[in-house]
Write a protein that holds these residues in place. Structure first.
Motif, PDB file in Angstrom:
ATOM      1  N   LEU B 148       0.858  -1.157   0.111  1.00  0.00           N
ATOM      2  CA  LEU B 148      -0.118   0.001  -0.055  1.00  0.00           C
ATOM      3  C   LEU B 148       0.823   1.245  -0.108  1.00  0.00           C
ATOM      4  O   LEU B 148       1.291   1.799   1.085  1.00  0.00           O
ATOM      5  CB  LEU B 148      -0.891  -0.087   1.106  1.00  0.00           C
ATOM      6  CG  LEU B 148      -2.184  -0.936   1.018  1.00  0.00           C
ATOM      7  CD1 LEU B 148      -2.756  -0.786   2.473  1.00  0.00           C
ATOM      8  CD2 LEU B 148      -2.988  -0.682   0.017  1.00  0.00           C
ATOM      9  N   PHE B 153      -1.060   3.291  -5.887  1.00  0.00           N
ATOM     10  CA  PHE B 153      -2.428   3.593  -5.675  1.00  0.00           C
ATOM     11  C   PHE B 153      -2.892   4.688  -5.812  1.00  0.00           C
ATOM     12  O   PHE B 153      -3.502   5.341  -4.863  1.00  0.00           O
ATOM     13  CB  PHE B 153      -3.191   2.633  -4.594  1.00  0.00           C
ATOM     14  CG  PHE B 153      -2.770   1.209  -4.841  1.00  0.00           C
ATOM     15  CD1 PHE B 153      -3.470   0.152  -5.385  1.00  0.00           C
ATOM     16  CD2 PHE B 153      -1.680   0.507  -4.117  1.00  0.00           C
ATOM     17  CE1 PHE B 153      -3.106  -1.141  -5.419  1.00  0.00           C
ATOM     18  CE2 PHE B 153      -1.300  -0.846  -4.212  1.00  0.00           C
ATOM     19  CZ  PHE B 153      -2.193  -1.666  -4.939  1.00  0.00           C
ATOM     20  N   PRO B 154      -2.520   5.741  -6.504  1.00  0.00           N
ATOM     21  CA  PRO B 154      -2.739   7.187  -6.465  1.00  0.00           C
ATOM     22  C   PRO B 154      -4.469   7.378  -6.531  1.00  0.00           C
ATOM     23  O   PRO B 154      -4.918   8.268  -5.969  1.00  0.00           O
ATOM     24  CB  PRO B 154      -2.137   7.835  -7.745  1.00  0.00           C
ATOM     25  CG  PRO B 154      -1.840   6.726  -8.707  1.00  0.00           C
ATOM     26  CD  PRO B 154      -1.502   5.377  -7.731  1.00  0.00           C
ATOM     27  N   ASP B 155      -4.973   6.393  -7.282  1.00  0.00           N
ATOM     28  CA  ASP B 155      -6.401   6.578  -7.420  1.00  0.00           C
ATOM     29  C   ASP B 155      -7.394   5.994  -6.261  1.00  0.00           C
ATOM     30  O   ASP B 155      -8.574   6.279  -6.243  1.00  0.00           O
ATOM     31  CB  ASP B 155      -6.861   5.656  -8.634  1.00  0.00           C
ATOM     32  CG  ASP B 155      -6.092   4.188  -8.664  1.00  0.00           C
ATOM     33  OD1 ASP B 155      -5.313   4.160  -7.991  1.00  0.00           O
ATOM     34  OD2 ASP B 155      -7.001   3.322  -9.096  1.00  0.00           O
ATOM     35  N   TRP B 156      -6.720   5.425  -5.224  1.00  0.00           N
ATOM     36  CA  TRP B 156      -7.398   5.059  -3.921  1.00  0.00           C
ATOM     37  C   TRP B 156      -7.651   6.218  -2.910  1.00  0.00           C
ATOM     38  O   TRP B 156      -8.094   5.884  -1.971  1.00  0.00           O
ATOM     39  CB  TRP B 156      -6.617   3.888  -3.438  1.00  0.00           C
ATOM     40  CG  TRP B 156      -7.063   2.629  -4.303  1.00  0.00           C
ATOM     41  CD1 TRP B 156      -7.662   2.564  -5.542  1.00  0.00           C
ATOM     42  CD2 TRP B 156      -6.751   1.021  -3.989  1.00  0.00           C
ATOM     43  NE1 TRP B 156      -7.803   1.222  -5.730  1.00  0.00           N
ATOM     44  CE2 TRP B 156      -7.331   0.387  -4.930  1.00  0.00           C
ATOM     45  CE3 TRP B 156      -6.071   0.720  -2.870  1.00  0.00           C
ATOM     46  CZ2 TRP B 156      -7.170  -1.068  -5.086  1.00  0.00           C
ATOM     47  CZ3 TRP B 156      -5.794  -0.753  -2.728  1.00  0.00           C
ATOM     48  CH2 TRP B 156      -6.309  -1.692  -3.938  1.00  0.00           C
ATOM     49  N   GLY B 157      -6.728   7.296  -3.260  1.00  0.00           N
ATOM     50  CA  GLY B 157      -7.120   8.328  -2.173  1.00  0.00           C
ATOM     51  C   GLY B 157      -5.827   8.610  -1.030  1.00  0.00           C
ATOM     52  O   GLY B 157      -5.210   7.730  -1.065  1.00  0.00           O
ATOM     53  N   PRO B 158      -6.362   9.399  -0.304  1.00  0.00           N
ATOM     54  CA  PRO B 158      -5.465   9.501   0.827  1.00  0.00           C
ATOM     55  C   PRO B 158      -5.234   8.548   1.990  1.00  0.00           C
ATOM     56  O   PRO B 158      -4.009   8.440   2.523  1.00  0.00           O
ATOM     57  CB  PRO B 158      -5.778  10.931   1.474  1.00  0.00           C
ATOM     58  CG  PRO B 158      -7.294  11.013   1.216  1.00  0.00           C
ATOM     59  CD  PRO B 158      -7.667  10.302  -0.193  1.00  0.00           C
ATOM     60  N   THR B 159      -6.267   7.473   1.900  1.00  0.00           N
ATOM     61  CA  THR B 159      -6.003   6.509   3.049  1.00  0.00           C
ATOM     62  C   THR B 159      -4.654   5.699   2.801  1.00  0.00           C
ATOM     63  O   THR B 159      -4.151   5.189   3.824  1.00  0.00           O
ATOM     64  CB  THR B 159      -7.285   5.440   2.949  1.00  0.00           C
ATOM     65  OG1 THR B 159      -8.339   6.537   2.436  1.00  0.00           O
ATOM     66  CG2 THR B 159      -7.657   4.852   3.913  1.00  0.00           C
ATOM     67  N   THR B 163      -1.930   5.024   5.427  1.00  0.00           N
ATOM     68  CA  THR B 163      -1.481   3.772   5.895  1.00  0.00           C
ATOM     69  C   THR B 163      -0.039   3.529   5.767  1.00  0.00           C
ATOM     70  O   THR B 163       0.377   2.956   6.695  1.00  0.00           O
ATOM     71  CB  THR B 163      -2.546   2.661   4.936  1.00  0.00           C
ATOM     72  OG1 THR B 163      -3.730   3.187   4.990  1.00  0.00           O
ATOM     73  CG2 THR B 163      -2.270   1.098   5.483  1.00  0.00           C
ATOM     74  N   LEU B 167       2.468   2.501   8.807  1.00  0.00           N
ATOM     75  CA  LEU B 167       2.212   1.026   8.765  1.00  0.00           C
ATOM     76  C   LEU B 167       2.588   0.302   9.967  1.00  0.00           C
ATOM     77  O   LEU B 167       1.918  -0.671  10.470  1.00  0.00           O
ATOM     78  CB  LEU B 167       2.876   0.589   7.405  1.00  0.00           C
ATOM     79  CG  LEU B 167       2.561  -0.814   6.891  1.00  0.00           C
ATOM     80  CD1 LEU B 167       0.974  -1.045   6.413  1.00  0.00           C
ATOM     81  CD2 LEU B 167       3.359  -1.439   5.732  1.00  0.00           C
TER      82      LEU B 167
END
Ligand code: SF4
Ligand code: SF4
Lengths: 407, 235
Positions: B148, B153-159, B163, B167
């Protein structure tokens, strides 16, 4: 509570032929083959431990679901990216006082990779499955499978092992070289079947009122489309016309289940697409699922019961919102997290909602959970770890956290 | 060929590949033990297409897959191996087929044959995917928390960024003992990993990676042989 088939009375419904529970069109019951092979000394059948519950599956058959003494076959995507999923499954077991085993002697089913890249073969896939089953058998616990794809894939492997003598011999020999027997569980159990079977017990431990919570349900393809005869269909839920999974639990918890037209569509995960071709996954998840749910049912949350579905439906919404500010998001939870919240689980220490992407805060507010207070409690516990007062948080820490104050 | 004739007899799309080679690949598909269970002819009803997510977004059709196989159209099957099979989502919604076919399952077998034979379509489709193959085969879990990363994963947003920044701490905050890992989904014992490596070796799954990516194959072989030797296994 009975959910009448009228609830899914879509415009075309009247013309549709209803599925009737009958042996007439039923596929062969795999158990017949299983007992024959056991009698011939070809394999060991691991019996479902008592006490167990019986649930209806398609074609009017029943399936035994063990209550405890379970061996939790974890999911890569759940443990890795949505850890509140598996944590909630364990937490509900503990809350109900049920003994279970969370093994380190377990590999992934490796089916995500297989369906994505085909860089494996039938024998390897069967060996991986049967090695895990042998490990469960050796620990005297019964496998309960967290991932929908593992469950579907293992049902396929079961069929192949039972019907293909050459494959059976090859797998038996490879397992024997590791000192392991060839063992097939009497039933393949998905964790969501356990939640379905236990839903009334879970509801007895409910501390939050969910009667104002509206949900939509996405049934996972690999749960009920692969080896379709072995999935829960209950005449009391949708008249048995659709799988009862997740819906049965949601209604037992008092939530209102709302229907939408694309319920049969997949989530868009695609196995390889979610990793290397996400434009497809995003478009499908948002246009065919989330948007439809919002327009047709306007739920507070959408519930599903598989790793890939939670991931795709949840994570795809950010880009859709970035592109269209009017895109209305829907929080996505597994039904295990939903049940845990109903039973008073902490939204962050147990359900780990901070790993989720779509905004879940309005849902928590509607459930009567003070998420700001709960987040402060989570940070306080993390502070203990940062100050080296403890190496890890334990179940005891989670149980003693002031969850009550979070409500 | 031009004019009306072209509508009746299409030229093979891959003339540089001899017909015999295409026929050999089809024979390999048909030889799979699952094939007979997956194909019973085709009504051309299109029910599978209506249920298929990939058919909505790609120029792709499970009906065409089932039909080409049922007609044993060697040229078309080769074309599909090169152009279509990697569009499939492997959701198995097409099991709705009233004929009892499993077009998604036929595609699984076609993909296996494409990988086994190191075909261009497999190499192209799995570009950028090799790190995942490495992860699953070497660690026994498919995805891990440390994958992660915001740039992946730029398209999955700030979460995702939150994470990855937290981590190690957030993993330590998970109550199940098996979940404190960052490089694997959960903690896997060494004995278990050894058994998995033996499976990859003994079933030929490791060998087939060499057709696809020699570098990846060498890397995996080295990691596996090191552990197996340490644990007293001779291959
Ligand atoms: S398995 Fe493939 S062909 Fe079948 S419905 Fe899914 S995407 Fe379409
Ligand atoms: S649903 Fe079955 S019979 Fe109908 S077109 Fe598809 S493969 Fe052929």
């Amino acid at each position: 509570m009975t959910i009448p088939v009228e609830l899914v009375n879509g415009p075309g419904r009247k013309n549709k032929k209803e599925f009737t529970f009958s042996e007439e069109h039923a596929p062969e019951d795999f158990h017949d083959h299983l007992w024959e092979l056991e009698a011939a000394g070809e394999l060991v059948v691991q019996r479902v431990p008592e006490p167990y519950l019986e649930v209806p599956v398609k074609y009017g058959r029943t399936k035994k679901v063990p209550i405890g003494q379970t061996w939790h076959h974890k999911s890569c995507g759940q443990c890795g990216h949505i850890p509140g999923y598996s944590t909630s499954i364990f937490w509900v077991n503990r809350k109900l006082g049920i003994e279970y085993n969370d093994p380190t002697d377990q590999t992934s089913c490796t089916a995500w990779n297989y369906y994505a890249s085909a860089t494996s073969n039938q024998a390897a896939q069967a060996c991986v499955a049967m090695r895990n089953f042998a490990a469960a058998y050796e620990s005297d616990h019964f496998p309960i499978i967290h991932c929908g794809t593992s469950f579907g894939h293992y049902k396929e492997v079961r069929h192949e092992i039972l019907t293909n003598a050459k494959l059976r011999a090859e797998v038996r020999e490879i397992l024997a070289s590791m000192g392991k027997p060839l063992v097939m569980p009497e039933e393949m159990i998905h964790y969501s079947e356990w939640f379905h079977a236990m839903r009334h017990d879970i509801a007895k431990h409910q501390v939050l009122d969910f009667s104002k919570i509206a949900v939509t349900v996405h049934p996972a393809c690999h749960y009920y489309k692969l080896v379709e005869g072995d999935a829960i269909y209950d005449p009391e839920v949708y008249g048995g016309q659709r799988t009862a999974i997740v819906t049965g639990l949601a209604t037992a918890l008092g939530a209102e289940v709302r229907d939408y037209s694309t319920w049969f569509d997949c989530c868009g995960f695609g196995f390889r697409h979610i990793l290397v071709q996400r434009d497809f996954s995003r478009s499908f998840a948002t246009q065919r699922k989330i948007k439809r749910m919002k327009e047709e049912a306007d739920p507070d949350v959408t519930l599903t019961h598989d790793t890939g579905c939670v991931t795709t439906l949840d994570k795809s919404q950010f880009a859709a919102k970035a592109q269209d500010k009017d895109f209305a998001t829907i929080p996505v939870l597994s039904e295990a997290q939903f049940a845990a919240l109903a039973m008073g689980a902490h939204p962050f220490l147990v359900c780990q909602l901070h790993w989720h992407a779509a905004d879940y805060k309005p849902l928590l507010e509607k459930m009567g959970i003070d998420h700001e207070k709960a987040w402060a409690e989570f940070e306080e516990q993390c502070g203990r770890l940062e100050r080296n007062e403890a190496k890890y948080l334990t179940w005891e820490d989670v149980d003693s956290a002031p969850v009550e104050a979070a409500r | 060929m031009t004019g009306i004739g072209a509508a009746f007899k299409l030229e093979p799309k891959y003339p540089e590949v001899p017909y015999e080679e295409k026929a050999r690949l089809f024979a390999e598909i048909k030889a799979d033990a699952r094939y007979d269970d997956y194909l019973y002819g085709c009504y051309e009803c299109g029910i599978c297409v209506a249920a298929c997510p990939s058919a909505r977004y790609y120029d792709f059709s499970p009906r065409r897959i089932a039909q080409a196989a049922a007609r044993e159209d060697v040229e078309l099957i080769f074309e599909q191996i090169q152009e279509d099979i990697w569009d499939c989502s492997q959701c198995f919604s097409c099991l709705r087929c009233p004929r009892g076919n499993n077009p998604g399952g036929i595609i699984t077998i076609m993909r296996e044959v494409a990988v086994n034979n190191g075909l261009d379509s497999a190499r192209e489709a799995l570009k950028g995917y090799t790190r995942i193959i490495y992860k699953i085969m070497s660690t026994g879990t498919q995805v891990s928390p440390d994958m992660l990363q915001a740039d992946a994963f730029p398209d999955w947003g700030p979460t995702v960024a939150a994470t990855s920044e937290n981590l190690e701490l957030w993993r330590r905050a998970l109550p199940p003992d098996t979940h404190h890992t960052t490089k694997t989904g959960w903690q896997i014992s060494t004995k278990t990993l050894v058994e998995l490596y033996l499976i990859w070796h003994k079933t030929g799954a490791l060998d087939l990676i060499s057709e696809l990516d020699e570098g990846l194959h060498s890397l995996l072989e080295e990691v596996m042989e090191d552990l197996l030797e340490e644990e007293g296994y001779e291959l």
